[in-house]
Design a protein around this motif. Sequence first.
Motif, short mmCIF file in Angstrom:
data_model
loop_
_atom_site.label_atom_id
_atom_site.label_comp_id
_atom_site.label_asym_id
_atom_site.label_seq_id
_atom_site.Cartn_x
_atom_site.Cartn_y
_atom_site.Cartn_z
N ASP A 137 44.75 40.46 33.38
CA ASP A 137 44.74 38.99 33.42
C ASP A 137 44.31 38.83 34.63
O ASP A 137 43.76 37.68 35.60
CB ASP A 137 44.57 38.37 32.78
N ASN A 138 44.80 39.80 35.84
CA ASN A 138 44.71 38.89 37.13
C ASN A 138 43.87 39.03 38.17
O ASN A 138 43.03 40.23 37.22
CB ASN A 138 46.01 39.85 37.82
N THR A 139 43.31 38.52 38.40
CA THR A 139 41.72 38.53 39.04
C THR A 139 41.96 38.98 40.44
O THR A 139 43.25 38.08 41.15
CB THR A 139 40.99 36.97 38.62
N ASN A 140 40.85 39.07 41.08
CA ASN A 140 40.46 39.62 42.99
C ASN A 140 38.86 39.31 43.24
O ASN A 140 37.65 39.28 41.98
CB ASN A 140 41.07 40.72 43.27
N TYR A 141 38.88 38.49 43.84
CA TYR A 141 37.02 37.94 43.67
C TYR A 141 36.79 38.48 45.42
O TYR A 141 37.37 38.04 46.52
CB TYR A 141 37.18 37.10 43.96
N ALA A 142 35.81 38.73 45.85
CA ALA A 142 35.25 38.45 47.23
C ALA A 142 35.15 37.49 47.88
O ALA A 142 34.90 36.62 47.42
CB ALA A 142 34.08 39.07 47.46
N ASP A 143 35.65 37.33 49.13
CA ASP A 143 35.60 36.00 49.31
C ASP A 143 34.27 35.18 49.84
O ASP A 143 34.06 34.24 49.12
CB ASP A 143 35.74 35.88 50.87
N SER A 144 32.74 35.88 49.69
CA SER A 144 32.20 36.10 48.77
C SER A 144 32.23 34.93 47.70
O SER A 144 31.07 34.01 48.21
CB SER A 144 30.96 36.33 49.89
N VAL A 145 32.28 35.25 46.87
CA VAL A 145 31.80 34.69 45.88
C VAL A 145 33.11 33.82 44.94
O VAL A 145 32.90 33.00 44.10
CB VAL A 145 31.76 35.95 45.00
N LYS A 146 34.28 33.86 46.03
CA LYS A 146 35.26 32.53 45.66
C LYS A 146 34.88 31.03 45.17
O LYS A 146 34.13 30.60 46.09
CB LYS A 146 36.42 32.70 46.85
N GLY A 147 35.43 30.63 44.42
CA GLY A 147 35.04 29.33 43.83
C GLY A 147 33.70 29.46 42.64
O GLY A 147 32.81 28.19 42.88
N ARG A 148 32.78 30.46 43.28
CA ARG A 148 31.57 30.07 42.55
C ARG A 148 31.12 31.14 41.39
O ARG A 148 30.82 30.74 40.85
CB ARG A 148 30.78 30.57 43.41
N PHE A 149 31.86 32.48 41.25
CA PHE A 149 32.12 32.72 40.75
C PHE A 149 33.43 33.61 39.94
O PHE A 149 34.34 33.02 40.32
CB PHE A 149 31.87 34.90 41.09
N THR A 150 33.55 34.06 38.43
CA THR A 150 35.08 33.43 37.74
C THR A 150 34.22 35.23 36.46
O THR A 150 33.37 35.33 36.10
CB THR A 150 34.94 32.43 36.26
N ILE A 151 35.30 35.92 36.73
CA ILE A 151 35.47 37.31 35.67
C ILE A 151 35.99 36.97 34.39
O ILE A 151 37.57 36.24 34.96
CB ILE A 151 35.78 38.29 36.49
N SER A 152 35.90 37.42 33.78
CA SER A 152 36.93 37.10 32.11
C SER A 152 36.20 37.83 31.89
O SER A 152 35.58 38.92 31.33
CB SER A 152 36.54 35.92 31.92
N ARG A 153 37.32 38.56 30.48
CA ARG A 153 36.85 39.23 29.64
C ARG A 153 37.58 39.23 27.63
O ARG A 153 38.68 38.34 27.94
CB ARG A 153 37.99 40.72 30.06
N ASP A 154 36.99 39.92 26.89
CA ASP A 154 36.95 38.83 26.02
C ASP A 154 36.86 40.56 25.07
O ASP A 154 36.08 41.56 24.79
CB ASP A 154 35.54 38.28 25.11
N ASN A 155 38.59 41.29 24.91
CA ASN A 155 38.57 42.30 24.48
C ASN A 155 38.64 42.30 23.15
O ASN A 155 39.04 43.04 22.55
CB ASN A 155 41.41 41.78 24.50
N ALA A 156 38.80 41.07 21.84
CA ALA A 156 38.35 41.46 20.29
C ALA A 156 37.16 42.07 20.89
O ALA A 156 36.61 42.75 20.23
CB ALA A 156 38.02 39.87 20.23
N LYS A 157 35.99 41.65 21.49
CA LYS A 157 34.60 41.93 21.58
C LYS A 157 34.36 42.90 22.66
O LYS A 157 33.05 43.49 22.83
CB LYS A 157 33.90 40.71 21.88
N ASN A 158 35.00 43.40 23.17
CA ASN A 158 35.18 44.65 24.24
C ASN A 158 34.43 44.31 25.24
O ASN A 158 33.05 45.22 25.68
CB ASN A 158 34.75 46.11 23.23
N THR A 159 34.10 43.00 25.56
CA THR A 159 33.09 42.64 27.01
C THR A 159 33.61 41.96 28.01
O THR A 159 34.49 40.76 27.85
CB THR A 159 32.22 41.98 25.89
N LEU A 160 33.04 42.32 28.69
CA LEU A 160 33.13 42.21 30.29
C LEU A 160 32.31 40.69 31.02
O LEU A 160 31.52 40.92 30.21
CB LEU A 160 33.56 42.76 31.60
N TYR A 161 32.97 39.93 31.14
CA TYR A 161 31.50 38.21 31.53
C TYR A 161 31.93 38.35 33.29
O TYR A 161 32.92 38.28 33.88
CB TYR A 161 32.00 37.73 31.36
N LEU A 162 30.75 37.70 33.91
CA LEU A 162 31.58 37.52 35.12
C LEU A 162 30.53 35.89 35.72
O LEU A 162 28.64 35.96 34.95
CB LEU A 162 30.13 38.80 36.55
#
Length: 127
Positions: A55-80
């Motif tokens: 769960d370490n994250t990295n963002y492009a400078d152009s989206v920092k503060g606006r986009f959030t990446i996350s994952r739900d391993n129980a659902k096998n799903t990635l989100y943005l």
Amino acid sequence: QVQLVESGGGLVQPGGSLRLSCAASGSIFSPYAMAWYRQAPGKLRELVAAITSGDNTNYADSVKGRFTISRDNAKNTLYLQMNSLKPEDTAVYYCAAGRNRYYITNWPPRASDFGSWGQGTQVTVSS
């Protein structure tokens, strides 16, 4: 190998929000680093955000503060989660899964670190 299917793209006005999803199948999801890339017409594919198995994250400078990446391993799903969208966010967004379990060679990652890609979902930001 992981199979990936993106969803959630569409047309949104500037300042609006969208949430992209990436459903994974064919392999256990949790050990792999995951990422969102995007490609606008006439431009190279670029990293938007990445998340490791820890769960370490990295963002492009152009989206920092606006986009959030996350994952739900129980659902096998990635989100943005994309907020405060701008016209320059218009692109096809791709989900990607890392090549190695519990390990990624580069951080911030490179495209070569990912071995599975989805087909992409279009995001258009326009009034």
